[in-house]
Enzyme design. Structure first.
Site, mmCIF file in Angstrom:
data_model
loop_
_atom_site.group_PDB
_atom_site.id
_atom_site.type_symbol
_atom_site.label_atom_id
_atom_site.label_comp_id
_atom_site.label_asym_id
_atom_site.label_seq_id
_atom_site.Cartn_x
_atom_site.Cartn_y
_atom_site.Cartn_z
ATOM 1 N NE ARG A 311 -74.941 -124.408 -5.442
ATOM 2 C CZ ARG A 311 -76.155 -124.019 -5.825
ATOM 3 N NH1 ARG A 311 -76.567 -122.787 -5.595
ATOM 4 N NH2 ARG A 311 -76.987 -124.839 -6.416
ATOM 5 C CD GLU A 712 -77.632 -123.879 0.099
ATOM 6 O OE1 GLU A 712 -78.508 -123.986 -0.788
ATOM 7 O OE2 GLU A 712 -76.515 -124.384 -0.002
#
Lengths: 759, 161
Positions: A311, A712
């Site tokens: 990621r 997030e």
């Protein structure tokens, strides 16, 4: 209608009265036993002898368990099977559990654990990224590279080139409620656990494996966590398995909670990174080539490090089109605690890398950093592809950033700060705007699914259940608003129930910001089925089922108007099922991580923040003066909950990059294992001016009510604090500050001194 | 082992304790008032804040014996006599001054101590007073707002939303 309303968190009345139950508040039988781990006192070595006599004979001790005593598999890992519950002979980090004490109280268990005589022959420990690179201590055998275009020739032709590196520290989750688990043995060999976890299903699976039973013999329940932030995605496994094993061996309920110091020493944290970069622009100031080497300190076991590092690579572009790019990820295996999931899951580190490049290049070009960023944004009109080949659709950042810069008077304030700095020799101010484009979906495609169970009772009351867990983020509240809205009833009729592997099986972790997207849709799917059954039953005399309305607490079928309660009662008496399971799988995603190509994200969430800071160049002390945020949550399911996520996310992100410093010594001992030495933001650190607004727009893909994930993305708004500090340091001279994170007063002071010296 | 007796939320509670038994342990385990949360075990996070004879105290940093004979109020004692939420509790709910809720009881207890000392604090005074209570979720904005509102001050000008 309940949709889109800023209703309070469902547990608010219980939180403000102390009535909300966490695991440690659940009444337990008088014979409940308590556990503590005995920990390794060296970072790497072989256990040559272990004398546990004094532990076994200590007051209150019922049993002591070592690796040899375990009834089933000795493993707590998410996937790689490389993480024993109890070290079987070798230890791999300071703080690794070696044995387990079962005693009559929490304190007696901890006291007994300290009496062990364990001799460990030390081996050379690999502690830092440099140590690991020197001996090529890699996961997966070596680095992973993804690329697009041809970097080297493009770089060779670039007009201006910069090179540099940034160190980015890790981050302790510091959930206020520490890790905790409670296991109660049942008849027939079954085990029931109450656990503070973001992933009840994984706990179920790992406990079953440890006990040698099928999954169906284990049930895990989670009503709420006192904070998670990713730290309870896999890090609760050890306690849950320990409790289950001890309960299995003793036949008694067993509870384990880490003392805060143990919690900070044993559990994994955000991965610290070193990012080396080289970037080139053409004469017009457009990026033509960027090269990243991301060094990731993963710790001793794999845990979730591979998807975290992936990621980070996937966010190495952030909001910018980079035609030629090469990203190399080095996943280093070290003798430190196993770094784990933390809000953003590698995305924040990847984003810091490219934002650093943007800041550094703008400085080199003598451009306003915002103008340089804007000039390199992905195009809004014609979707361009990310380095991994996904078209950037629904890209609103050019407009969002312009609006934020206008409303917060970015340009005027930048000019005013320049003037102010000229007259201020000691204090220097800085300002920065950084954008966020964050990909939403688990990169492991099969995790993007969710189940739900909705029951309507004959009195018209409703329970909802789904695989998502509540850690304070307001997921339960949002999903209950979906259910109430769809049934057309008020919130009081909907009871939110604890996440339970016995009700909804095979769930994914509540992670990747996916909670509302996945579970909201799964609950809606279940509600739709029940409504459809009621509608078909009531649709008589020419009324079509699709014309039956559920609104304002009533069900209307032509001329028949029933209260929801009457409709439920009547349906039940006519043998209509009022219970349904719902399911949802995110569409349009695919991903091949080996080549780094595909469409891993359903959509992107966006946001931007402007942070203004002041530093004292003589001490490095600094303060955030003002923050302005404009953030994209699509069409909000609950604006109060969403704004809360944004405020909290920014502060947590800014904390990571400024005050929160993890320090390991040269023996691999974590020296910052309590809030006395590890500084999370306090109330007094909060910016004086803190303006948060929601972008007015809906998701371009059909998510639940066209909302967007919010867990997030706002954390990365905190990057603006680091860049603002860098800007303030830059005001001390001509050189680029090269400020690493966390930008503690010490680092700010040293950087300011260096920049000033080169004047 | 020593016998201690204290009043907790108006109820007399007695128990046998060791010299080292913490007040937080006594409150949670002997009195069964589990709204007082233990967050850091070392008197730094403030989740275990209670009032002892009217003063705000981190109950993990006081021995139960020291509170022998004292009048202790915990979060469970903060509601109105009719069971409705007290002003501060209501304000935390209305202004979204909580997320995971673990720090909330300590925040409410500290806020009550502040408003007793200083009924109309400035925002700066609220922030300073709360510096011993950690929250990891909210970023504190709505907590400050809730306390300002509970003090009867207009919070419409406090930004966000």
């Amino acid at each position: 209608m309940s949709m889109g309303k800023p209703l309070p968190h469902d547990s608010a009345p219980m939180h403000v009265t102390g009535a909300a139950r966490y695991i440690d508040d659940i009444p337990v039988p008088a014979d409940c036993l308590h556990l503590a781990f005995g920990l390794s006192h060296v970072a790497r070595g072989v256990i040559s002898s272990m004398d546990l006599t004094a532990v076994r004979t200590a007051p209150g001790v019922v049993r002591v368990i070592t690796a040899a005593d375990l009834p089933g598999v000795n493993d707590i890992s998410s996937a790689a099977h490389d993480e024993p519950l109890l070290a079987p002979g070798e230890v791999h980090y300071h703080g690794q559990p070696i044995f387990l004490v079962v005693a009559t109280s929490h304190r007696l268990a901890r006291e007994a654990a300290a009496k062990a005589e364990v001799v460990i022959d030390p081996k050379p420990a690999i502690l830092t990224i440099d140590d690991a690179v020197a001996v090529r201590s890699y996961f997966e055998g070596g680095p992973l590279t993804w690329k697009r275009g041809d970097v080297d020739p493009a770089m060779a032709k670039a007009d201006t080139i910069i090179e540099g590196k940034i160190e980015i520290g890790g981050q302790e989750h510091f959930y206020l409620e520490g890790q905790i688990s409670l296991a109660s043995p049942q008849d027939n060999g079954d085990m029931v656990l109450a656990t503070s976890t973001q992933h009840p299903t994984e706990i179920q699976h790992k406990v079953a494996e440890a006990l040698g039973t099928p999954f169906h013999a284990v049930r895990v329940e989670t009503r709420r966590m006192g904070g998670g932030f990713g730290g309870k995605e896999s890090q609760g496994n050890a306690l849950a398995i320990a409790c289950a094993v001890a309960a299995h061996l003793t036949g008694k309920p067993c509870k384990m909670r880490y003392d805060r110091d143990d919690d900070m020493i044993i559990t994994g944290k955000r991965h610290d990174f070193r990012i080396a970069y080289k970037a080139g622009v053409d004469a017009k100031g457009k990026l033509v080539a960027v090269e990243f080497d991301q060094y990731v300190r993963c710790g001793w076991s794999q845990d979730l490090s591979l998807p975290v590092a992936d990621r980070a690579m996937l966010h190495a572009d952030n909001a910018y089109f980079i035609p030629n790019i090469r990203i190399t990820s080095h996943r280093m295996k070290t003798n430190t605690c196993s770094a784990t999931a933390f809000r953003g899951f590698g995305g924040p580190q990847g984003m810091v890398g490219i934002e650093r490049v943007m800041d550094h290049m703008a400085h080199r070009l003598g451009m306003d950093p915002l103008e340089f960023r804007q000039a390199n944004f992905y195009k809004k009109s014609k979707p361009q592809e990310t380095p991994y080949g996904q078209p950037v659709k629904g890209f609103i950042l050019p407009d969002l950033v312009r609006q934020l810069a206008d409303t917060a008077n970015y340009k005027t304030r930048r000019d005013a700060i320049r003037t102010w700095n000229e007259k201020s020799p000691i204090l220097k101010k800085g300002i920065a705007l950084t954008p966020v484009k964050f990909g939403i979906s688990f990169t492991l495609t099969h995790l993007n699914q969710a189940g739900a169970l909705v029951n309507v009772y004959a009195d018209g009351s409703v329970t909802i259940n789904h695989g998502g867990t509540e850690m304070g983020q307001g997921l339960f509240q949002k999903v209950a608003q979906v259910a109430a809205g769809e049934f057309g009833i008020d919130m009081g009729r909907v009871r939110i129930t604890a996440t339970d592997t016995g009700k909804v099986p095979n769930t994914s972790a509540t992670a990747a910001s996916s909670g509302s997207d996945l579970n909201g849709m799964a609950v809606k799917n279940a509600v739709d089925q029940i409504k459809d059954r009621i509608a078909r039953f009531l649709a008589v005399d020419g009324v079509k089922p699709k014309d039956v309305l559920f609104a304002d607490g009533k069900v209307t079928a032509g001329n028949t108007v029933l209260s929801f309660e009457e409709a439920a009662k009547m349906a039940h008496e006519n043998r209509i099922s009022l219970s349904a399971t719902g399911f949802y799988a995110t569409p349009d995603i695919s991903w091949d991580r080996t080549i780094g190509k595909g469409h891993p994200f359903y959509y992107f969430a966006h946001g931007a923040a402007i942070t203004e800071v002041v530093i004292d160049t003589l001490t490095g002390e600094n303060k955030i003066l003002r923050v302005d945020i404009l953030h994209d949550v699509g069409q909000s399911l609950n604006p109060a909950v969403d704004v809360g996520q944004i405020e909290g996310g920014f502060v947590q992100g800014a904390g990571w990059l400024t005050t929160e410093e993890l320090v390991w010594d040269d023996k691999g001992v974590l020296r910052t294992h309590a809030p006395s030495t590890y500084k999370i933001p306090a109330c007094s650190d909060r910016p004086d001016v803190f303006n948060v607004a929601l972008w007015n727009g809906e998701n371009h893909v059909p998510t639940i009510y066209r909302s967007k994930a919010v867990g997030e993305p706002p954390l990365m708004l905190g990057i603006s604090a680091l860049m603002a500090l860098s800007d303030a340091v830059g005001a001390c001279g001509e050189a680029y500050p090269n400020l690493s994170a966390p930008a503690t007063p010490e680092r700010v002071y040293m950087a300011a001194k260096k920049v000033g010296a080169k004047r | 082992m020593t016998n201690v007796t204290m009043t907790i939320n108006g109820r007399s509670v007695s128990g046998t304790v060791e010299g080292r038994t913490l007040l937080s342990t006594f409150i949670r385990e002997t009195a069964g008032a589990t709204g007082t949360h233990v967050g850091c075990d070392t008197a730094q996070c403030g989740a275990c804040t209670v009032h002892v004879n009217g003063a705000s105290v981190k109950s993990c940093n006081m021995f139960a014996m020291e509170a022998d004979g004292a009048d202790v109020t915990t979060i469970e004692g903060m509601a109105n006599a009719d069971g409705s939420l007290g002003t501060i509790q209501q304000a935390f709910q209305d202004h979204h001054g909580l997320q995971c809720g673990f720090c909330t009881p300590g925040m409410v207890m500290t806020a009550a101590a502040l408003l007793k000392e200083n009924p109309t604090p400035t925002e700066g005074e609220v922030r300073e007073y709360l510096s011993g209570n950690l929250c990891r979720c909210t970023g504190y904005h709505n907590i400050v707002k809730a306390i300002m509102a509970a003090s009867g001050q207009d919070v419409s000008s406090i930004a966000a939303e």
